[in-house]
Design an enzyme around this catalytic site. Sequence first.
Site, PDB file in Angstrom:
ATOM      1  N   ARG A 114      -0.212 -16.182  -6.396  1.00  0.00           N
ATOM      2  CA  ARG A 114       0.949 -15.951  -7.243  1.00  0.00           C
ATOM      3  C   ARG A 114       2.040 -16.950  -6.898  1.00  0.00           C
ATOM      4  O   ARG A 114       2.176 -17.371  -5.755  1.00  0.00           O
ATOM      5  CB  ARG A 114       1.495 -14.538  -7.011  1.00  0.00           C
ATOM      6  CG  ARG A 114       0.705 -13.451  -7.710  1.00  0.00           C
ATOM      7  CD  ARG A 114       1.326 -12.083  -7.504  1.00  0.00           C
ATOM      8  NE  ARG A 114       1.223 -11.644  -6.128  1.00  0.00           N
ATOM      9  CZ  ARG A 114       2.190 -11.688  -5.237  1.00  0.00           C
ATOM     10  NH1 ARG A 114       3.395 -12.135  -5.562  1.00  0.00           N
ATOM     11  NH2 ARG A 114       2.008 -11.277  -4.002  1.00  0.00           N
ATOM     12  N   TYR A 263      -4.773 -17.910 -12.135  1.00  0.00           N
ATOM     13  CA  TYR A 263      -5.122 -17.114 -10.957  1.00  0.00           C
ATOM     14  C   TYR A 263      -4.469 -15.735 -10.890  1.00  0.00           C
ATOM     15  O   TYR A 263      -3.264 -15.593 -11.084  1.00  0.00           O
ATOM     16  CB  TYR A 263      -4.749 -17.891  -9.688  1.00  0.00           C
ATOM     17  CG  TYR A 263      -5.494 -17.374  -8.477  1.00  0.00           C
ATOM     18  CD1 TYR A 263      -6.835 -17.701  -8.292  1.00  0.00           C
ATOM     19  CD2 TYR A 263      -4.883 -16.540  -7.559  1.00  0.00           C
ATOM     20  CE1 TYR A 263      -7.538 -17.202  -7.212  1.00  0.00           C
ATOM     21  CE2 TYR A 263      -5.584 -16.043  -6.464  1.00  0.00           C
ATOM     22  CZ  TYR A 263      -6.906 -16.377  -6.299  1.00  0.00           C
ATOM     23  OH  TYR A 263      -7.610 -15.891  -5.227  1.00  0.00           O
ATOM     24  N   LYS A 272       0.197  -7.204 -11.874  1.00  0.00           N
ATOM     25  CA  LYS A 272       1.556  -7.227 -11.344  1.00  0.00           C
ATOM     26  C   LYS A 272       2.605  -7.300 -12.457  1.00  0.00           C
ATOM     27  O   LYS A 272       3.654  -6.664 -12.376  1.00  0.00           O
ATOM     28  CB  LYS A 272       1.718  -8.384 -10.347  1.00  0.00           C
ATOM     29  CG  LYS A 272       0.760  -8.283  -9.157  1.00  0.00           C
ATOM     30  CD  LYS A 272       0.976  -7.003  -8.396  1.00  0.00           C
ATOM     31  CE  LYS A 272      -0.168  -6.517  -7.549  1.00  0.00           C
ATOM     32  NZ  LYS A 272      -0.438  -7.155  -6.294  1.00  0.00           N
ATOM     33  N   HIS A 292       3.697  -0.467  -5.833  1.00  0.00           N
ATOM     34  CA  HIS A 292       2.639  -1.276  -5.223  1.00  0.00           C
ATOM     35  C   HIS A 292       1.978  -0.438  -4.129  1.00  0.00           C
ATOM     36  O   HIS A 292       2.198  -0.665  -2.943  1.00  0.00           O
ATOM     37  CB  HIS A 292       3.283  -2.545  -4.643  1.00  0.00           C
ATOM     38  CG  HIS A 292       2.318  -3.612  -4.244  1.00  0.00           C
ATOM     39  ND1 HIS A 292       2.649  -4.616  -3.345  1.00  0.00           N
ATOM     40  CD2 HIS A 292       1.040  -3.873  -4.612  1.00  0.00           C
ATOM     41  CE1 HIS A 292       1.618  -5.432  -3.189  1.00  0.00           C
ATOM     42  NE2 HIS A 292       0.628  -5.004  -3.940  1.00  0.00           N
ATOM     43  N   SER A 314       1.469  -7.304   0.076  1.00  0.00           N
ATOM     44  CA  SER A 314       0.223  -7.999  -0.231  1.00  0.00           C
ATOM     45  C   SER A 314      -0.486  -8.430   1.053  1.00  0.00           C
ATOM     46  O   SER A 314       0.161  -8.913   1.979  1.00  0.00           O
ATOM     47  CB  SER A 314       0.525  -9.238  -1.079  1.00  0.00           C
ATOM     48  OG  SER A 314       1.175  -8.845  -2.262  1.00  0.00           O
ATOM     49  N   CYS A 316      -1.776  -6.670   3.414  1.00  0.00           N
ATOM     50  CA  CYS A 316      -1.420  -5.899   4.608  1.00  0.00           C
ATOM     51  C   CYS A 316      -2.234  -4.615   4.749  1.00  0.00           C
ATOM     52  O   CYS A 316      -1.853  -3.721   5.503  1.00  0.00           O
ATOM     53  CB  CYS A 316       0.065  -5.588   4.616  1.00  0.00           C
ATOM     54  SG  CYS A 316       1.070  -7.046   4.912  1.00  0.00           S
ATOM     55  N   GLY A 317      -3.331  -4.480   4.014  1.00  0.00           N
ATOM     56  CA  GLY A 317      -4.249  -3.392   4.327  1.00  0.00           C
ATOM     57  C   GLY A 317      -4.402  -2.269   3.314  1.00  0.00           C
ATOM     58  O   GLY A 317      -4.986  -1.238   3.658  1.00  0.00           O
ATOM     59  N   ASP A 339      -4.225  -0.648  -5.167  1.00  0.00           N
ATOM     60  CA  ASP A 339      -3.117  -1.601  -5.280  1.00  0.00           C
ATOM     61  C   ASP A 339      -1.878  -1.054  -5.994  1.00  0.00           C
ATOM     62  O   ASP A 339      -0.769  -1.393  -5.610  1.00  0.00           O
ATOM     63  CB  ASP A 339      -3.608  -2.865  -6.008  1.00  0.00           C
ATOM     64  CG  ASP A 339      -2.712  -4.068  -5.762  1.00  0.00           C
ATOM     65  OD1 ASP A 339      -2.358  -4.320  -4.605  1.00  0.00           O
ATOM     66  OD2 ASP A 339      -2.344  -4.753  -6.737  1.00  0.00           O
ATOM     67  N   ARG A 433     -10.603 -13.966  -3.317  1.00  0.00           N
ATOM     68  CA  ARG A 433     -10.659 -12.573  -3.772  1.00  0.00           C
ATOM     69  C   ARG A 433     -12.007 -12.211  -4.380  1.00  0.00           C
ATOM     70  O   ARG A 433     -12.739 -13.079  -4.862  1.00  0.00           O
ATOM     71  CB  ARG A 433      -9.595 -12.361  -4.862  1.00  0.00           C
ATOM     72  CG  ARG A 433      -8.162 -12.662  -4.420  1.00  0.00           C
ATOM     73  CD  ARG A 433      -7.401 -11.434  -4.111  1.00  0.00           C
ATOM     74  NE  ARG A 433      -6.139 -11.681  -3.421  1.00  0.00           N
ATOM     75  CZ  ARG A 433      -5.302 -10.713  -3.088  1.00  0.00           C
ATOM     76  NH1 ARG A 433      -5.579  -9.455  -3.377  1.00  0.00           N
ATOM     77  NH2 ARG A 433      -4.181 -10.978  -2.446  1.00  0.00           N
TER      78      ARG A 433
END
Length: 652
Positions: A114, A263, A272, A292, A314, A316-317, A339, A433
């Site tokens: 992004r 992308y 998003k 989020h 983003s 972070c798990g 997400d 991804r």
Amino acid sequence: MPEAVETQTMLCTSPVLRHFGNVSMRYGIQNKSIHSIKGTRIINGNLAHLGPKVFSYIEESVALCQPDQVHICDGSATESATLLKLMQANGTIKLLPKYENCWLANTNPSDVARVESRTFICTERQHDVVPRTLRGKSSLGNWISPKDYNNAIADRFPGCMTGRTMYVIPYSMGPIGSPLSKIGIELTDSAYVVYSMGIMTRVGSKVLELLMRENMEFVKCLHSVGTPSNGIHEMPSWPCDPARTIILHKPENNEIVSYGSGYGGNSLLGKKCFALRIGSTIAQKEGWLAEHMLILGITDRSGHKRYIAAAFPSACGKTNLAMMMPSLPGYKIECVGDDIAWMKFDETGQLRAINPENGFFGVAPGTSNETNPNAMATIFKNTIFTNVAATSDGGVYWEGMGKPPKDVQVTDWLGQPWDKVESNKPAAHPNSRFCSPASQCPTIDPAWESSAGVPISAILLGGRRPEGVPLVYQANDWTHGVFLGASMRSEATAAAEHSGKMIMHDPFAMRPFFGYNFGHYLSHWLSMGRKTTPEKLPKIFHVNWFRKNKQGKFLWPGFGDNCRVLDWVLRRCDNEPCYIESPIGLLPKKNSLNLEGLKETVDLDELFNIPKEFWLKETEAIDKYFTEQVGEDLPEEIHFELKHLRERLQLL
Ligand code: GTP
Ligand code: SPV
Ligand code: MN
């Protein structure tokens, strides 16, 4: 002639709609096909099935972008097969014969994440988008004026699809027909986007039926991968225009316009752009939350099931937690979403959540049978991988997957031969991804498509905090929880264009995704806390899987062992007195964290230590951030929370 059509024609004042009225009179009602729009051929689908609002949106966009042809997507298997063939012929994707219907796309190296600096929200007044800063530019989003918005489009879009097909993707965010769901129409010139949207959202004729029957509102999403000003595509298999990439949102019109990138979050506009940025503005107006956050179901040893939502920045798990295999015996974790969560209080005062998505666009590196076996069981069929490395036996490879099989050559994401020892760069891009259907996840929750959503008992907030921040603590109440969300910070990751290991502010993990003024967003969260009784409000917690010791090693094993933290969270939801008070919130009481069967020894003192110096500095950083970035828009309540935190820390 049917009366309804007559009326419609008479009421139409805009030339575009009048035109549609005539068309529907001539064709629609008799259920014939419309084969062209603005003189452009329609190669798939029937425009007469779209309804007047969609028709005029396509008509305007065709006039602007001038594609060679228009394809209305129906989400069918034949359509998918055609797209795959086309992308193979263009060199955009390669088959991965090791798996079932899996594909590898490699992007232009300048189009890998992004681009936050090129992402804008358009309103008349700047203050509706970003708080007034003390000095410099806001870090809480980018505002663009209506004039510059129009100019940005006029500079890029006219004729941008000449020589290309414009695809029309009708899609639903959320289960089709759920009262919590919303509809979008994405117009794009990228087959990769069409195919990916087919995985990530619910595409097809059912959505068209809804649009036609209910005459529903929809979010307009226009996307083009663009063409560089010199007309030369560096990488013809991945057309894009990085120099002029721009991602625009206009909440007033429920409109998204994206140019130059193919992308992820830049191009799959349901994600998003719609579900978070436009979604948050709709949510503010309608009194709900677009966040989020992952959503998971957890069943404890006694068979009691609850749902938890969690906001981590983003990379972070979230995906890992949503698909976790709990190491505590007797526990079961099921995945609703990894997400994004749309959450609303129902008539009984219970917060309920849906996952607006239909697939996972997950970070590949770090995914392995050890860390996330459920993801591994999900992603090796019907998946499109982007920017991972390829193996000579027709498979994929990335950092953290384990060793590549013996006698197999690895080709990195840039197409170069790669060797674990000799190559000193990663095989897969750090933001590479997988894009897989959610239904393939072995632990997908039975209620993941529930129309009513799932009831949320707890909300977790967290980030990568190598220092000072304990494994888990609970907010004292909703307002304190909102303060914790407002003060979230995390180490920068590869999911955005930032790099380096800075600790960045990322309130509610939403910093790149706010659709409106962050101060107003906080007021909205506070007002949500008044929508139900305190007992019915979800409890709020802060978690940190990423604290490190002096040697730089993680203090907590993470992954499947994170269920030990969830277990404590659930017991707190049951009001078990398993806590002690601390200046920052409620910490687990000694021996209250279930460590039964934990494979490694954990230094709990270090993991839960609250260093006074660190925390005083932390409050300074938060204060500076609030003062400089939020200013007068910071709700009074949040100001007080910071003041009280400082007072409590002085007593340490
Ligand atoms: P986005 O899709 O970008 O929003 O990311 P995400 O929040 O879903 O992150 P994801 O679950 O994909 O995790 C990103 C990285 O964090 C991966 O490399 C994981 O291996 C790593 N990670 C996830 N959970 C843990 C954990 O509990 N401990 C540690 N040490 N690493 C973790
Ligand atoms: C994120 O960056 O938070 C993602 C990936 O989930 S993207 O869809 O590219 O935004
Ligand atoms: Mn994300």
